[in-house]
Scaffold this motif. Sequence first.
Motif, short mmCIF file in Angstrom:
data_model
loop_
_atom_site.label_atom_id
_atom_site.label_comp_id
_atom_site.label_asym_id
_atom_site.label_seq_id
_atom_site.Cartn_x
_atom_site.Cartn_y
_atom_site.Cartn_z
N CYS A 22 0.84 -1.19 0.00
CA CYS A 22 0.00 0.00 0.00
C CYS A 22 0.88 1.24 0.00
N LEU A 23 0.55 2.20 -0.85
CA LEU A 23 1.26 3.46 -0.83
C LEU A 23 0.37 4.56 -1.38
N GLN A 24 0.72 5.78 -1.02
CA GLN A 24 -0.02 6.96 -1.46
C GLN A 24 0.82 7.71 -2.47
N LEU A 25 0.18 8.11 -3.57
CA LEU A 25 0.88 8.77 -4.66
C LEU A 25 0.14 10.05 -5.07
N SER A 26 0.87 10.93 -5.70
CA SER A 26 0.25 12.17 -6.17
C SER A 26 -0.68 11.89 -7.33
N SER A 27 -1.74 12.65 -7.42
CA SER A 27 -2.75 12.46 -8.47
C SER A 27 -2.29 13.19 -9.74
N THR A 28 -1.19 12.69 -10.28
CA THR A 28 -0.60 13.25 -11.51
C THR A 28 -0.30 12.10 -12.46
N ARG A 29 0.04 12.44 -13.70
CA ARG A 29 0.41 11.38 -14.66
C ARG A 29 1.63 10.61 -14.16
N ARG A 30 2.56 11.32 -13.54
CA ARG A 30 3.74 10.66 -13.01
C ARG A 30 3.37 9.69 -11.89
N GLY A 31 2.43 10.09 -11.03
CA GLY A 31 1.96 9.21 -9.97
C GLY A 31 1.30 7.96 -10.51
N ALA A 32 0.51 8.10 -11.58
CA ALA A 32 -0.14 6.95 -12.20
C ALA A 32 0.89 6.00 -12.81
N ARG A 33 1.88 6.54 -13.47
CA ARG A 33 2.93 5.71 -14.06
C ARG A 33 3.73 4.99 -12.97
N LEU A 34 4.03 5.71 -11.89
CA LEU A 34 4.76 5.11 -10.79
C LEU A 34 3.95 4.01 -10.12
N ALA A 35 2.64 4.19 -10.00
CA ALA A 35 1.78 3.16 -9.42
C ALA A 35 1.87 1.87 -10.22
N ARG A 36 1.81 1.97 -11.53
CA ARG A 36 1.89 0.78 -12.38
C ARG A 36 3.25 0.10 -12.24
N ARG A 37 4.31 0.88 -12.26
CA ARG A 37 5.65 0.29 -12.17
C ARG A 37 5.92 -0.36 -10.82
N LEU A 38 5.49 0.30 -9.75
CA LEU A 38 5.69 -0.26 -8.42
C LEU A 38 4.83 -1.50 -8.19
N ALA A 39 3.64 -1.53 -8.76
CA ALA A 39 2.77 -2.70 -8.64
C ALA A 39 3.42 -3.91 -9.31
N VAL A 40 3.96 -3.73 -10.50
CA VAL A 40 4.60 -4.83 -11.23
C VAL A 40 5.84 -5.30 -10.47
N GLN A 41 6.60 -4.37 -9.88
CA GLN A 41 7.77 -4.74 -9.09
C GLN A 41 7.37 -5.56 -7.86
N GLN A 42 6.29 -5.12 -7.20
CA GLN A 42 5.83 -5.85 -6.02
C GLN A 42 5.36 -7.25 -6.39
N LEU A 43 4.66 -7.39 -7.48
CA LEU A 43 4.22 -8.72 -7.92
C LEU A 43 5.41 -9.62 -8.21
N ASP A 44 6.46 -9.06 -8.80
CA ASP A 44 7.66 -9.84 -9.05
C ASP A 44 8.27 -10.31 -7.73
N ASP A 45 8.27 -9.44 -6.72
CA ASP A 45 8.77 -9.83 -5.40
C ASP A 45 7.92 -10.94 -4.78
N TRP A 46 6.64 -10.98 -5.10
CA TRP A 46 5.73 -12.00 -4.58
C TRP A 46 5.77 -13.29 -5.40
N GLY A 47 6.56 -13.34 -6.46
CA GLY A 47 6.68 -14.56 -7.24
C GLY A 47 5.90 -14.58 -8.53
N MET A 48 5.37 -13.43 -8.94
CA MET A 48 4.67 -13.33 -10.22
C MET A 48 5.55 -12.47 -11.13
#
Length: 173
Positions: A22-48
């Motif tokens: 869980c994390l809080q991000l700014s409501s900007t295009r950069r925040g949206a892009r960062l959300a996607r990238r961090l989500a994919v990184q977290q899934l990789d850490d979880w074995g996906m």
Amino acid sequence: MNTEIEAAQPATQLGPRPQEFCLQLSSTRRGARLARRLAVQQLDDWGMPYGSDASETAALLVAELASNVVRHCGNVGRDFRLRLAWEAGAGAGTLRVEVSDACADRPLPQQTRPEADGTEQPADSGYGLLLLDALADRWGVRQRDAIVKTVWAEFSVSRRRRRGCGECSAVGC
């Protein structure tokens, strides 16, 4: 001494606890892009791993939900919160993606589908909710109070490895 304390406590847990990110991000295009990238990184850490069906589906869901927040709530001081929850089962599990924003005063349009007779969707809605409907097993909107709204989506996944050479157990060889 800590091991004695831990051993003395009875095991009352009914099942494995879900893993959360869980994390809080700014409501900007950069925040949206960062959300996607961090989500994919977290899934990789979880074995996906990157490139797996689960990773790509989650990336699309996070991108859609985060971009909706930016488009409809993108103001200074109106951040959004991304939450991923993975509940593992025997070889498979459920991934839940949530995006919460402080724009409950701007509800989502009703879920629509293209009709068989070729009629078009209302002009004020895009294809985002259709994408959510196609990718998620279940999705919905929860309003916590007069301010905070959460859009969530769940889908079943298995922890599959990337396709490799088949001769070894190395991931993505």
